[in-house]
Write a protein that holds these residues in place. Sequence first.
Motif, short mmCIF file in Angstrom:
data_model
loop_
_atom_site.label_atom_id
_atom_site.label_comp_id
_atom_site.label_asym_id
_atom_site.label_seq_id
_atom_site.Cartn_x
_atom_site.Cartn_y
_atom_site.Cartn_z
N LYS A 1 -68.88 -17.72 22.09
CA LYS A 1 -70.32 -17.64 21.81
C LYS A 1 -70.86 -19.02 21.42
CE LYS A 1 -73.19 -14.50 19.13
NZ LYS A 1 -73.14 -13.48 18.09
N TRP A 2 -71.97 -19.42 22.06
CA TRP A 2 -72.64 -20.70 21.82
C TRP A 2 -74.12 -20.44 21.57
CZ3 TRP A 2 -69.81 -25.32 22.12
CH2 TRP A 2 -68.50 -25.19 22.59
N ASN B 1 -72.76 -16.23 25.84
CA ASN B 1 -71.41 -15.69 25.65
C ASN B 1 -70.64 -15.96 26.93
OD1 ASN B 1 -71.66 -14.22 23.00
ND2 ASN B 1 -73.37 -13.33 24.12
N PHE B 2 -69.84 -17.03 26.92
CA PHE B 2 -69.13 -17.46 28.12
C PHE B 2 -67.72 -16.88 28.20
CE2 PHE B 2 -71.88 -21.37 27.53
CZ PHE B 2 -72.68 -21.13 28.63
N LYS B 3 -67.32 -16.60 29.44
CA LYS B 3 -65.95 -16.21 29.76
C LYS B 3 -65.51 -17.12 30.90
CE LYS B 3 -66.86 -11.46 28.52
NZ LYS B 3 -67.14 -10.14 29.01
N VAL B 4 -64.36 -17.77 30.71
CA VAL B 4 -63.84 -18.70 31.72
C VAL B 4 -62.56 -18.12 32.29
CG1 VAL B 4 -62.97 -21.02 32.16
CG2 VAL B 4 -64.85 -20.69 30.55
N ASP B 5 -62.49 -18.09 33.62
CA ASP B 5 -61.28 -17.66 34.33
C ASP B 5 -61.02 -18.70 35.41
OD1 ASP B 5 -59.13 -16.35 35.41
OD2 ASP B 5 -60.31 -14.74 36.32
N GLY B 6 -60.17 -19.67 35.10
CA GLY B 6 -59.93 -20.77 36.03
C GLY B 6 -61.20 -21.61 36.16
N GLU B 7 -61.77 -21.67 37.36
CA GLU B 7 -63.00 -22.42 37.59
C GLU B 7 -64.23 -21.51 37.63
OE1 GLU B 7 -62.55 -24.90 41.04
OE2 GLU B 7 -61.20 -26.26 39.99
N LYS B 8 -64.03 -20.22 37.33
CA LYS B 8 -65.14 -19.26 37.35
C LYS B 8 -65.70 -19.07 35.94
CE LYS B 8 -66.37 -14.65 38.89
NZ LYS B 8 -65.90 -13.41 39.48
N THR C 1 -77.20 -11.49 32.75
CA THR C 1 -75.87 -11.95 33.15
C THR C 1 -75.93 -13.37 33.70
OG1 THR C 1 -76.07 -11.01 35.36
CG2 THR C 1 -75.05 -9.63 33.68
N ILE C 2 -74.81 -14.04 33.57
CA ILE C 2 -74.65 -15.37 34.14
C ILE C 2 -74.12 -15.19 35.56
CG2 ILE C 2 -73.24 -17.46 34.01
CD1 ILE C 2 -73.46 -17.18 30.94
#
Length: 117
Positions: free
Chosen positions: A27-28, A45-52, A65-66
């Motif tokens: 969360k930012w 609210n970011f979720k990072v999965d590799g480069e996604k 949504t992002i």
Amino acid sequence: MKKFFTTTALLCCFIVCFAIIADISGKWAGTIVATDGSDIAVTYNFKVDGEKLTGTADSPQGSVTIDDGKISGDAFSFKVNVSGTDYPHTGKIYADSLAMDIDFGGQKAHFIVKKAN
């Protein structure tokens, strides 16, 4: 040979540090000064999965949504759709903050968000 090992050790340290810094999951929060001068409180609210890069963006107008999120090194981009209009974001990752630019239909706003608890 000693130079090779020193270079390799420094490179490994750099890669490990960069991997730690580049994970922006979580969360930012910050404030966007809109083109009309008004302040808009935002939380990402970011979720990072590799480069996604996925997640949500929250403001007083609601949660969206992002979409089309990408992260590469210390740079990232995504867009959010509010009432049928896409707002592209680009950003750069720093150790304690994220600097972002948002495009409001041709007018850009620059803002900073910090890690929220």
